[in-house]
Design a protein around this motif. Structure first.
Motif, PDB file in Angstrom:
ATOM      1  N   TYR A   1       1.029  -1.194  -0.160  1.00 29.10           N
ATOM      2  CA  TYR A   1       0.039   0.088  -0.157  1.00 29.10           C
ATOM      3  C   TYR A   1       1.124   1.259   0.081  1.00 29.10           C
ATOM      4  O   TYR A   1       0.821   2.297  -0.775  1.00 29.10           O
ATOM      5  CB  TYR A   1      -0.785  -0.176   1.035  1.00 29.10           C
ATOM      6  CG  TYR A   1      -1.659   1.272   1.488  1.00 29.10           C
ATOM      7  CD1 TYR A   1      -3.364   1.085   0.763  1.00 29.10           C
ATOM      8  CD2 TYR A   1      -1.385   2.371   2.352  1.00 29.10           C
ATOM      9  CE1 TYR A   1      -3.908   2.494   0.938  1.00 29.10           C
ATOM     10  CE2 TYR A   1      -2.188   3.215   2.518  1.00 29.10           C
ATOM     11  CZ  TYR A   1      -3.641   3.334   1.842  1.00 29.10           C
ATOM     12  OH  TYR A   1      -4.246   4.399   1.971  1.00 29.10           O
TER      13      TYR A   1
ATOM     14  N   TYR B   1       2.908   1.622  -3.282  1.00 28.24           N
ATOM     15  CA  TYR B   1       2.169   1.743  -4.491  1.00 28.24           C
ATOM     16  C   TYR B   1       2.581   2.616  -5.579  1.00 28.24           C
ATOM     17  O   TYR B   1       2.681   2.329  -6.763  1.00 28.24           O
ATOM     18  CB  TYR B   1       0.609   1.991  -4.161  1.00 28.24           C
ATOM     19  CG  TYR B   1      -0.406   1.835  -5.459  1.00 28.24           C
ATOM     20  CD1 TYR B   1      -0.543   0.899  -6.085  1.00 28.24           C
ATOM     21  CD2 TYR B   1      -0.749   3.193  -5.870  1.00 28.24           C
ATOM     22  CE1 TYR B   1      -1.356   1.044  -7.463  1.00 28.24           C
ATOM     23  CE2 TYR B   1      -1.609   3.397  -7.046  1.00 28.24           C
ATOM     24  CZ  TYR B   1      -1.815   2.434  -7.600  1.00 28.24           C
ATOM     25  OH  TYR B   1      -2.554   2.517  -8.930  1.00 28.24           O
TER      26      TYR B   1
ATOM     27  N   VAL C   1      -3.940  -3.493  -3.985  1.00 25.46           N
ATOM     28  CA  VAL C   1      -3.428  -4.159  -2.688  1.00 25.46           C
ATOM     29  C   VAL C   1      -4.353  -5.385  -2.101  1.00 25.46           C
ATOM     30  O   VAL C   1      -3.781  -6.341  -1.932  1.00 25.46           O
ATOM     31  CB  VAL C   1      -3.808  -2.925  -1.574  1.00 25.46           C
ATOM     32  CG1 VAL C   1      -3.525  -3.819  -0.029  1.00 25.46           C
ATOM     33  CG2 VAL C   1      -2.718  -1.893  -1.519  1.00 25.46           C
TER      34      VAL C   1
END
Ligand SMILES: [Zn+2]
Length: 487
Positions: A28, A31, A288
């Motif tokens: 996350y 990313y 994710v």
């Protein structure tokens, strides 16, 4: 002894859970390294992703195959990575205007082919699973940003009839793969809430039923467990924003049939997020969710997830509106009364299809205390009036740009008249609406379904203006405002 084994298993499963959440948090926060930079909005066509698919051919971890064509002869591709025993099949955008997950798939390609601190994870993953991607199943629909294909058929009701070429490609690929897991990737309305709460359903899941009795077979049970895992992982990032669909069996849909035919199938619906009209945050959440799901399949941690986790995910509810203004005062037929006004916005394609405009409508009037707004204001003590049309006709847009909008609002106007020969668009990027003729009958009623154009006053002074369902502060009138309409 049994107690000790049980406790050790419990500790082991909690440790695995903590590792899965830690992994999800890592990807996350990293990313941005993987986000495909050429896809910046929801509105892209196949011509935008073809160069990206070509690029994958040069990377030896991918195998790229054209497996069919749409009715307009656009190619449909199957791209795979890995050589593990467990097969995972993902397909996106069978509804042409549901592109959020397609963006995430290209982010996943970047993630899988990068050389960085996740190399250990990648090598392990791709030795245990083989992942097959079919991005943009409906390229003809995507071309004009519409749900249905070129035959005007909803592909997701064509799993049995198989009348569309795209449906046959999807079914043939499914038959040839006999995958262990399937991910059916869609977009849903941004107005779903996760249960009866103010929290929008950012992602909604379903382990589709495989018959009207909603039997929980071994195939479906694995999908249910994996969704439970994804829910736990995502809840660490967006608590309260995950929902699930009702599991009524739809005999014509792909997900329901794929479940029946032995692939543990998971529907993921990309919902909304405040101030994210292009759904780029939802795209990140897809990335994710999917990479985490690959992780849980490859380390088999989903197997220990109880079925109750899925049962406890709240259902999608329709408790959200785009804008609610509460406790505004009305005057009508000698009555004074207070009510809430709920406003929803619908997106329309412009001619280019890469762009859109909104048309809003009054969704409800009255006690809306059971609803929530993405934007939600209490206007107690304020009075509302329907905006009027200024009687003079204008001959050009530049003439209108020079006007003092504050003065117009103070006089109660939200609409102007313009000559139809000089204005051909459906919307104008000014904080005012245009009309070709003044067809108002007095200042009349506020009706459900009307375009909301209001003047809101406190103690006789204009405080807020609503143009096409968008709120403007009288002290802060925007110069750039996309949402004026041709009424
Ligand atoms: Zn869909």
């Amino acid at each position: 002894m049994i107690k000790i084994i049980f406790l050790s298993l419990l500790i082991l499963s909690e440790t695995l859970m903590a590792q899965d959440i830690e992994f999800a948090n890592n990807i996350y926060f990293k990313y941005q390294n993987y986000k495909e930079p050429t896809l910046t909005s929801r509105r892209f066509r196949q011509s935008d992703i073809l160069p990206l698919i070509d690029r994958l051919r040069e990377k030896n971890i991918f195998s790229v195959n054209k497996v069919g064509e749409s009715s307009r002869k656009r190619p449909i591709f199957l791209i795979s990575a890995g050589n593990g025993k467990t097969k995972i099949f993902l397909w996106s955008q069978m509804h042409g205007d549901e592109s959020t997950a397609t963006g995430a798939i290209f982010d996943i390609f970047n993630f899988l082919s990068r050389d960085d601190e996740f190399n250990g994870f990648r090598n392990d993953l791709l030795s245990k699973v083989t992942i097959y991607f079919m991005p943009m199943v409906n390229p003809d629909g995507a071309e004009v940003f519409q749900r249905r294909n070129d035959f005007e058929i909803d592909i997701n009701r064509d799993a049995i009839s198989l009348q569309s070429p795209e449906s046959r490609v999807l079914k043939d690929t499914f038959d040839s793969l006999k995958a262990d897991f399937g991910f059916n990737l869609h977009d849903q309305s941004i107005l779903y809430s996760a249960g009866h709460t103010f929290k929008n359903a950012a992602l909604s899941f379903l382990a589709p039923a495989e018959n009207f009795e909603k039997t929980i077979s071994e195939t479906r049970s694995d999908a249910i467990k994996l969704i439970g895992k994804m829910n736990n992982i995502l809840s660490s990032l967006i608590p309260g924003h995950i929902a699930k669909y009702k599991d009524d069996f739809e005999p014509r849909a792909f997900g329901d049939n794929f479940q029946k035919w032995g692939t543990s199938t998971i529907l993921i619906e990309s919902g909304g997020w405040k101030d994210d009209p292009e759904k780029q945050y939802i795209r990140k959440l897809n990335f994710v969710a999917l990479v985490s799901a690959f992780n849980c399949i490859s380390n088999q941690s989903y197997k220990s997830e109880p079925l109750e986790t899925y049962d406890n995910i709240p259902f999608n509810e329709e408790d959200l509106m785009n804008l609610i203004i509460r406790n505004v005062s009305f005057k009508k037929n000698g009555f004074n009364y207070k009510a809430d006004i709920g406003i929803t916005r619908t997106e329309f394609n412009t001619n280019s299809c890469k762009d859109f405009y909104y048309k809003s409508s009054v969704e409800d009037i009255g006690d809306l205390s059971t609803f929530f707004g993405y934007e939600d204001f209490n206007f107690d003590g304020m009075e509302i009036q329907i905006g009027k049309t200024f009687p003079q006709k204008f001959n050009s847009v530049p003439e209108i740009e020079k006007l003092n909008f504050k003065k117009l609002y103070d006089e109660g106007y939200t609409n102007l008249l313009i000559d139809s020969s000089v204005f051909k668009e459906k919307f104008i990027s000014l904080p005012i609406n245009l009309k070709y003729k003044d067809d108002e009958i007095g200042d009349s009623n506020m009706k459900i379904g009307d375009v909301p154009n209001f003047i809101i006053k406190k103690n006789g002074q204009v405080r807020y203006i609503i143009i096409n369902g968008f709120l403007i502060e009288s002290e802060n009138i925007p110069t750039k405002f996309k949402n004026g309409l041709l009424l």
